[in-house]
Design an enzyme around this catalytic site. Structure first.
Site, PDB file in Angstrom:
ATOM      1  N   ASP A 200     -43.350 -61.249  66.742  1.00  0.00           N
ATOM      2  CA  ASP A 200     -44.107 -60.133  66.174  1.00  0.00           C
ATOM      3  C   ASP A 200     -45.592 -60.444  66.289  1.00  0.00           C
ATOM      4  OD1 ASP A 200     -44.790 -62.030  64.285  1.00  0.00           O
ATOM      5  OD2 ASP A 200     -43.978 -60.954  62.566  1.00  0.00           O
ATOM      6  N   ASP A 202     -49.002 -60.676  63.714  1.00  0.00           N
ATOM      7  CA  ASP A 202     -49.382 -60.713  62.296  1.00  0.00           C
ATOM      8  C   ASP A 202     -50.890 -60.557  62.143  1.00  0.00           C
ATOM      9  OD1 ASP A 202     -46.652 -61.793  61.261  1.00  0.00           O
ATOM     10  OD2 ASP A 202     -47.229 -63.264  62.769  1.00  0.00           O
ATOM     11  N   ASP A 303     -46.816 -57.155  61.486  1.00  0.00           N
ATOM     12  CA  ASP A 303     -46.996 -57.372  60.053  1.00  0.00           C
ATOM     13  C   ASP A 303     -48.473 -57.251  59.710  1.00  0.00           C
ATOM     14  OD1 ASP A 303     -44.322 -57.876  59.520  1.00  0.00           O
ATOM     15  OD2 ASP A 303     -44.516 -60.052  59.736  1.00  0.00           O
TER      16      ASP A 303
END
Ligand code: TTP
Ligand code: MN
Ligand code: MN
Ligand code: MN
Length: 379
Positions: A200, A202, A303
């Protein structure tokens, strides 16, 4: 044993752990056993294997014999047996049978779905389910997060490249500055540690004027949604109160910042498409035919975390990782310094006071640790 081996300290936060090291043939094996222990809800065993693997990542050269391991910390009997077998036979029977096991493979596939933890995956495994397809086929009840996880499973399984993270950084920066000029955005997690790919992307967001960051996230997600850039988002409000959450809870690894777990719709440029497909520059449109869907975009997990300026150094340290490095920092703080460290604050349990910090360097100094830069926190 050689002299260098004896210099390896026992907490990962006392050591420098580069991204690329010399012992992946051993660490990958130990991390399979760690992962399997996690699937079996055995946290102690999992951490023991992860600590052992982490020590090997910090070694300046490849391990060639058991002699090289003399005086190293964190290597339990079980880890040593596995290492010995790999050094002697080229592989470990326990590791290979774990890797091949139906439970390991199913748990890996099921926990690989966004929104699915070990507990849920284990329940499904016991019911005979093995893959995202099984969930669809049997019409399992899924929450909104898991539905998105199943829907975008293939894309979310593909590693996110640094180039894609940079494109997303530009998008996030544009969104944040549109709704709050002067806000600061920092790339966190694996990419801050120098990783070339991640699961992902962040981000940590703050504003130098304390209070300006309050309830910022809904403004950011609204802006992104209006642009059609979000496939999924779930925002959680900040619930941190120093008086209530501070010293008592500070050792918990879940923080209480305003945050957003999201899935971005990333437009794939001809350039990134080209590199993904390894097609020639003139051949970009032909290259599209390699894709199962010639959609021109992919889903990426992102995120977002918003921190008040006064907590920014702690949030930065807490969201840089690695997970083991974070865990070891908190353990060091508690066991060696009688302090409680979280992503919000550092509390000194002997003096009964909060230690304020503006930089990560100051936090390492309070903890009596040599400063370790992000690129060497790959424990
Ligand atoms: P991750 O994004 O899970 O991991 P990563 O960026 O190191 O690796 P990957 O490439 O696989 O994405 O977590 C990043 C950091 O965020 C990690 O150090 C732990 C921290 N974190 C929290 O502090 N609280 C949380 O609730 C979560 C999920 C992560
Ligand atoms: Mn990450
Ligand atoms: Mn993350
Ligand atoms: Mn392509």
């Amino acid at each position: 044993g050689d002299a260098t081996a004896m210099l390896i300290k026992s907490y990962a936060c006392q050591r420098r752990t580069p991204l690329k090291h010399h012992n992946s043939f051993l660490t990958e094996a130990l991390e399979i056993l760690a992962q399997n222990a996690e699937y079996n809800d055995n946290e102690g065993r999992s951490v023991a294997f992860r600590r052992a693997a982490s020590v090997l990542k910090a070694l300046p050269r490849r391990v060639r014999s058991m002699e090289d391991l003399r005086c190293l910390p964190c290597l339990g009997d079980h880890s040593q047996r596995v290492i010995k077998e790999i050094l002697e036979d080229g592989s470990s029977r326990e590791v290979e049978s774990t890797r091949q096991s139906e439970q390991y493979q199913a748990m890996k596939a099921l926990t690989g779905i966004f929104g699915v933890g070990v507990r849920t995956a284990d329940r499904w495994f016991r019911e005979g389910l093995r893959s995202p397809d099984d969930l669809i086929r049997t019409g399992q009840q899924l929450n909104r997060e898991q539905q998105a996880g199943v829907q975008y499973y293939d894309d979310l399984q593909k590693p996110v490249t640094k180039a894609e993270a940079d494109v997303i950084s530009d998008v996030v920066e544009k969104a944040v500055h549109a709704v709050l000029p002067g806000a600061e955005i920092q790339l966190m997690g694996g990419f801050r540690r120098g990783k070339e790919v991640g699961h992902d992307v962040d981000f940590l967001i703050t504003h130098p004027e304390e209070g300006k960051e309050e309830r910022l996230m809904p403004k950011i997600t609204n802006w992104l949604e209006e642009q059609g850039l979000l496939l999924y988002q779930k925002t959680t409000r900040n619930s941190y109160l120093e008086k209530m959450d501070g010293p008592a809870r500070a050792s918990s690894n879940m923080d209480r910042f305003e945050r957003c777990f999201s899935i971005f719709k990333l437009q794939e440029s001809a350039a990134s498409c080209k590199s993904n497909c390894s097609a020639s520059a003139e051949d970009v449109s032909a290259a599209h035919e390699h894709h199962s869907e010639a959609s021109g975009w992919r889903a990426v997990r992102v995120d977002l975390v918003v921190s008040p300026y006064s907590q920014f150094a702690f949030a930065t340290l807490g969201w840089t990782g690695s997970k083991l490095f974070e865990r070891e920092l908190r353990r060091w703080a508690g066991q060696e310094k009688h302090m409680s460290l979280s992503s919000h604050a550092l509390y000194d349990n002997k003096q009964n006071l909060y230690l304020r910090a503006k930089t990560e360097e100051e936090i390492f100094a309070y903890l009596g640790l040599e400063y370790i830069p992000p690129s060497e926190r790959n424990a």
